[in-house]
Scaffold this motif. Structure first.
Motif, PDB file in Angstrom:
ATOM      1  N   ILE A  14       0.838  -1.291   0.081  1.00 38.05           N
ATOM      2  CA  ILE A  14       0.025   0.051   0.031  1.00 38.05           C
ATOM      3  C   ILE A  14       0.914   1.209   0.065  1.00 38.05           C
ATOM      4  O   ILE A  14       2.115   0.926   0.704  1.00 38.05           O
ATOM      5  CB  ILE A  14      -0.899  -0.122   1.250  1.00 38.05           C
ATOM      6  CG1 ILE A  14      -1.615  -1.323   1.365  1.00 38.05           C
ATOM      7  CG2 ILE A  14      -1.854   1.248   1.224  1.00 38.05           C
ATOM      8  CD1 ILE A  14      -2.127  -1.378   2.784  1.00 38.05           C
ATOM      9  N   ASN A  15       0.547   2.309  -0.714  1.00 42.63           N
ATOM     10  CA  ASN A  15       1.249   3.473  -0.735  1.00 42.63           C
ATOM     11  C   ASN A  15       0.328   4.676  -0.111  1.00 42.63           C
ATOM     12  O   ASN A  15      -0.541   5.078  -0.895  1.00 42.63           O
ATOM     13  CB  ASN A  15       1.747   3.808  -2.202  1.00 42.63           C
ATOM     14  CG  ASN A  15       2.847   4.982  -1.965  1.00 42.63           C
ATOM     15  OD1 ASN A  15       2.648   5.840  -1.351  1.00 42.63           O
ATOM     16  ND2 ASN A  15       3.761   5.128  -3.070  1.00 42.63           N
ATOM     17  N   PRO A  16       0.447   4.880   1.067  1.00 47.86           N
ATOM     18  CA  PRO A  16      -0.429   5.984   1.666  1.00 47.86           C
ATOM     19  C   PRO A  16      -0.417   7.373   1.003  1.00 47.86           C
ATOM     20  O   PRO A  16      -1.428   7.966   0.602  1.00 47.86           O
ATOM     21  CB  PRO A  16       0.109   6.034   3.135  1.00 47.86           C
ATOM     22  CG  PRO A  16       0.557   4.971   3.320  1.00 47.86           C
ATOM     23  CD  PRO A  16       1.394   4.321   2.197  1.00 47.86           C
ATOM     24  N   GLU A  17       0.742   7.864   0.680  1.00 48.31           N
ATOM     25  CA  GLU A  17       0.915   8.940   0.004  1.00 48.31           C
ATOM     26  C   GLU A  17       0.664   9.101  -1.579  1.00 48.31           C
ATOM     27  O   GLU A  17       0.553  10.142  -2.073  1.00 48.31           O
ATOM     28  CB  GLU A  17       2.794   9.292   0.281  1.00 48.31           C
ATOM     29  CG  GLU A  17       2.978   9.412   1.561  1.00 48.31           C
ATOM     30  CD  GLU A  17       4.533   9.880   1.448  1.00 48.31           C
ATOM     31  OE1 GLU A  17       5.249   9.783   0.467  1.00 48.31           O
ATOM     32  OE2 GLU A  17       5.145  10.032   2.924  1.00 48.31           O
ATOM     33  N   HIS A  18       0.521   7.915  -2.137  1.00 44.88           N
ATOM     34  CA  HIS A  18      -0.123   7.970  -3.537  1.00 44.88           C
ATOM     35  C   HIS A  18      -1.376   7.697  -3.600  1.00 44.88           C
ATOM     36  O   HIS A  18      -1.948   6.554  -3.943  1.00 44.88           O
ATOM     37  CB  HIS A  18       0.705   6.831  -3.973  1.00 44.88           C
ATOM     38  CG  HIS A  18       0.361   6.835  -5.867  1.00 44.88           C
ATOM     39  ND1 HIS A  18       0.140   8.115  -6.316  1.00 44.88           N
ATOM     40  CD2 HIS A  18       0.333   5.799  -6.758  1.00 44.88           C
ATOM     41  CE1 HIS A  18       0.081   7.618  -7.738  1.00 44.88           C
ATOM     42  NE2 HIS A  18      -0.097   6.550  -7.809  1.00 44.88           N
ATOM     43  N   GLY A  19      -2.388   8.509  -2.864  1.00 44.31           N
ATOM     44  CA  GLY A  19      -3.805   8.200  -2.736  1.00 44.31           C
ATOM     45  C   GLY A  19      -4.269   7.013  -2.069  1.00 44.31           C
ATOM     46  O   GLY A  19      -5.361   6.785  -2.247  1.00 44.31           O
ATOM     47  N   GLY A  20      -3.683   6.409  -1.104  1.00 45.05           N
ATOM     48  CA  GLY A  20      -3.864   5.346  -0.382  1.00 45.05           C
ATOM     49  C   GLY A  20      -4.351   4.064  -1.191  1.00 45.05           C
ATOM     50  O   GLY A  20      -5.052   3.278  -0.875  1.00 45.05           O
ATOM     51  N   ARG A  21      -3.429   3.901  -2.405  1.00 46.34           N
ATOM     52  CA  ARG A  21      -3.584   3.093  -3.186  1.00 46.34           C
ATOM     53  C   ARG A  21      -2.893   1.573  -3.126  1.00 46.34           C
ATOM     54  O   ARG A  21      -1.897   1.587  -2.186  1.00 46.34           O
ATOM     55  CB  ARG A  21      -2.907   3.736  -4.389  1.00 46.34           C
ATOM     56  CG  ARG A  21      -2.970   2.769  -5.561  1.00 46.34           C
ATOM     57  CD  ARG A  21      -2.346   3.459  -7.099  1.00 46.34           C
ATOM     58  NE  ARG A  21      -2.663   4.627  -7.189  1.00 46.34           N
ATOM     59  CZ  ARG A  21      -3.767   5.152  -8.093  1.00 46.34           C
ATOM     60  NH1 ARG A  21      -4.056   4.210  -9.201  1.00 46.34           N
ATOM     61  NH2 ARG A  21      -3.853   6.367  -8.350  1.00 46.34           N
ATOM     62  N   ILE A  22      -3.612   0.548  -3.159  1.00 49.53           N
ATOM     63  CA  ILE A  22      -2.886  -0.728  -2.951  1.00 49.53           C
ATOM     64  C   ILE A  22      -2.021  -0.666  -4.723  1.00 49.53           C
ATOM     65  O   ILE A  22      -2.450  -0.618  -5.715  1.00 49.53           O
ATOM     66  CB  ILE A  22      -3.771  -1.837  -3.167  1.00 49.53           C
ATOM     67  CG1 ILE A  22      -4.523  -1.908  -1.793  1.00 49.53           C
ATOM     68  CG2 ILE A  22      -3.094  -3.131  -3.283  1.00 49.53           C
ATOM     69  CD1 ILE A  22      -5.734  -2.760  -1.909  1.00 49.53           C
ATOM     70  N   GLU A  23      -0.785  -0.922  -4.365  1.00 53.60           N
ATOM     71  CA  GLU A  23       0.320  -1.015  -5.421  1.00 53.60           C
ATOM     72  C   GLU A  23       0.377  -2.534  -5.893  1.00 53.60           C
ATOM     73  O   GLU A  23       0.754  -2.704  -7.229  1.00 53.60           O
ATOM     74  CB  GLU A  23       1.538  -0.247  -5.114  1.00 53.60           C
ATOM     75  CG  GLU A  23       1.415   1.229  -5.044  1.00 53.60           C
ATOM     76  CD  GLU A  23       2.690   2.078  -4.937  1.00 53.60           C
ATOM     77  OE1 GLU A  23       3.717   1.398  -4.327  1.00 53.60           O
ATOM     78  OE2 GLU A  23       2.771   3.015  -5.158  1.00 53.60           O
ATOM     79  N   SER A  24       0.139  -3.423  -4.936  1.00 52.32           N
ATOM     80  CA  SER A  24       0.715  -4.746  -5.420  1.00 52.32           C
ATOM     81  C   SER A  24      -0.307  -5.614  -4.483  1.00 52.32           C
ATOM     82  O   SER A  24      -0.191  -5.352  -3.271  1.00 52.32           O
ATOM     83  CB  SER A  24       2.308  -4.980  -5.173  1.00 52.32           C
ATOM     84  OG  SER A  24       2.385  -6.279  -5.507  1.00 52.32           O
ATOM     85  N   LEU A  25      -0.617  -6.756  -4.990  1.00 54.97           N
ATOM     86  CA  LEU A  25      -1.027  -7.810  -4.280  1.00 54.97           C
ATOM     87  C   LEU A  25      -0.212  -9.128  -4.900  1.00 54.97           C
ATOM     88  O   LEU A  25      -0.802  -9.559  -6.297  1.00 54.97           O
ATOM     89  CB  LEU A  25      -2.794  -8.006  -4.398  1.00 54.97           C
ATOM     90  CG  LEU A  25      -3.200  -9.278  -3.799  1.00 54.97           C
ATOM     91  CD1 LEU A  25      -2.897  -9.518  -2.171  1.00 54.97           C
ATOM     92  CD2 LEU A  25      -4.562  -9.362  -3.747  1.00 54.97           C
ATOM     93  N   ARG A  26       0.616  -9.627  -4.156  1.00 52.46           N
ATOM     94  CA  ARG A  26       1.092 -11.210  -4.597  1.00 52.46           C
ATOM     95  C   ARG A  26       0.576 -12.091  -3.940  1.00 52.46           C
ATOM     96  O   ARG A  26       0.546 -12.223  -2.465  1.00 52.46           O
ATOM     97  CB  ARG A  26       2.622 -10.680  -4.513  1.00 52.46           C
ATOM     98  CG  ARG A  26       3.235  -9.863  -5.111  1.00 52.46           C
ATOM     99  CD  ARG A  26       4.699  -9.651  -5.175  1.00 52.46           C
ATOM    100  NE  ARG A  26       5.200 -10.641  -5.852  1.00 52.46           N
ATOM    101  CZ  ARG A  26       5.894 -10.769  -7.197  1.00 52.46           C
ATOM    102  NH1 ARG A  26       5.496  -9.630  -7.885  1.00 52.46           N
ATOM    103  NH2 ARG A  26       6.224 -11.715  -7.566  1.00 52.46           N
ATOM    104  N   ILE A  27       0.211 -13.371  -4.268  1.00 48.55           N
ATOM    105  CA  ILE A  27      -0.294 -14.460  -3.993  1.00 48.55           C
ATOM    106  C   ILE A  27       0.764 -15.695  -4.392  1.00 48.55           C
ATOM    107  O   ILE A  27       0.637 -15.975  -5.520  1.00 48.55           O
ATOM    108  CB  ILE A  27      -1.700 -14.762  -4.253  1.00 48.55           C
ATOM    109  CG1 ILE A  27      -2.569 -13.586  -3.766  1.00 48.55           C
ATOM    110  CG2 ILE A  27      -2.138 -16.076  -3.639  1.00 48.55           C
ATOM    111  CD1 ILE A  27      -4.024 -13.718  -4.484  1.00 48.55           C
ATOM    112  N   GLY A  28       1.314 -16.330  -3.476  1.00 50.46           N
ATOM    113  CA  GLY A  28       2.660 -17.364  -3.814  1.00 50.46           C
ATOM    114  C   GLY A  28       3.288 -16.703  -4.713  1.00 50.46           C
ATOM    115  O   GLY A  28       3.906 -17.331  -5.721  1.00 50.46           O
ATOM    116  N   GLY A  29       3.868 -15.154  -4.721  1.00 47.01           N
ATOM    117  CA  GLY A  29       4.746 -14.732  -5.396  1.00 47.01           C
ATOM    118  C   GLY A  29       4.389 -14.381  -6.841  1.00 47.01           C
ATOM    119  O   GLY A  29       4.868 -13.905  -7.749  1.00 47.01           O
ATOM    120  N   THR A  30       2.777 -14.576  -7.074  1.00 49.24           N
ATOM    121  CA  THR A  30       2.215 -14.128  -8.267  1.00 49.24           C
ATOM    122  C   THR A  30       1.596 -12.624  -8.225  1.00 49.24           C
ATOM    123  O   THR A  30       0.673 -12.738  -7.219  1.00 49.24           O
ATOM    124  CB  THR A  30       1.177 -15.366  -8.990  1.00 49.24           C
ATOM    125  OG1 THR A  30       2.160 -16.297  -9.129  1.00 49.24           O
ATOM    126  CG2 THR A  30       0.912 -14.577 -10.127  1.00 49.24           C
TER     127      THR A  30
END
Length: 261
Positions: A14-30
């Motif tokens: 998550i990047n709080p300073e960039h709009g509270g945006r989720i930048e990445s969700l990785r599941i098992g490295g994917t």
């Protein structure tokens, strides 16, 4: 500064300073979200989708919003603001953001991220400091069409009760029609709650649910598909206003749950 949550083999950035945006969700490295400054998953508050000509009425007062998707205003203001971290642990983060100019009312948005080994729960709270105001809240995730592991493209499974007919101005006409085949940039009604399953065959299944009855599905881009639970339809500040009052904040939640195939 980025915030990282981990649970089992799931990792959320998550990047709080960039709009509270989720930048990445990785599941098992994917990675499952499209990468880039405009992508990941961003919050839509205090309105979702397009507001017609950037104007909405609150009682006898007409407010003008910045027209950032001419001729309309799109996706709220908080995705362009820096959020503050209220608290954080290995698996949970709480962010807050102040509502103010160019939004004509003062208030606060709280966003909660709760990561588990097989799920992510997202929660919004929108409250006012002073006057009541109409508002919406929702999420705009950009799920990868293909996970880049040599597998097939994602398929969408959902059973909406209706589709909001889309006019030439890209806004709902307020006429409900039988769901049409895609591709979509459309709002659907699911009165028992949003329930959409994304399936990457033989790789991953991810189910997006929410108690809210509205979801926008956008799959016109080659790289990604969007499944957007939201508390009202596009242009809802005008057509389905939901007042936030000092004793009645707007609260909405969504859960993404996954399993490997």
């Amino acid at each position: 500064m980025q915030t990282r949550l981990t649970a089992g083999d799931a990792e959320l950035t998550i990047n709080p300073e960039h709009g509270g945006r989720i930048e990445s969700l990785r599941i098992g490295g994917t990675e499952v979200l499209r990468q880039g400054e405009r992508f990941g998953s961003f919050p839509m508050v205090p309105w979702c989708g397009r507001t017609e000509n950037g104007r909405f009425r609150d009682g006898a007062t007409v407010h003008q919003l910045p027209v950032n998707a001419p001729p309309h205003a799109i996706h709220g203001t908080v995705r362009d603001l820096a959020w503050k971290t209220a608290r954080s642990s290995a698996t949970e983060t709480v962010l807050t953001c102040e509502l103010d100019d160019p939004w004509p009312y003062r208030g606060r948005v709280t966003q909660i991220f709760e990561l588990a080994e097989d799920s992510l729960t997202l929660t919004f709270g929108v409250e006012t400091y002073e006057d009541s105001f109409p508002a919406q809240a929702g999420w705009h995730p950009w799920f990868l069409r293909n996970l880049g592991q040599g597998g097939q493209d994602v398929s969408l499974g959902f059973d909406p009760a209706w589709q909001e007919e889309r006019g030439e101005n890209h806004l709902p006409t307020r006429r409900r029609i039988d769901p049409l085949p895609g591709p979509w940039d459309d709002c659907f009604g699911m009165p028992d709650g949003v329930d959409v399953t994304l399936t990457w065959p033989e790789e991953l299944e991810l189910r997006v649910t929410s108690r809210t009855p509205w979801v926008v599905v956008y799959d016109e881009q080659r790289e990604a598909v969007c499944v957007e639970p939201q508390s009202g339809p596009p242009n809802g500040l005008n057509t389905h206003p939901r007042l936030v009052t000092p004793i009645d904040p707007l609260e909405v939640a969504s859960t993404w749950r996954w399993r490997r195939l």
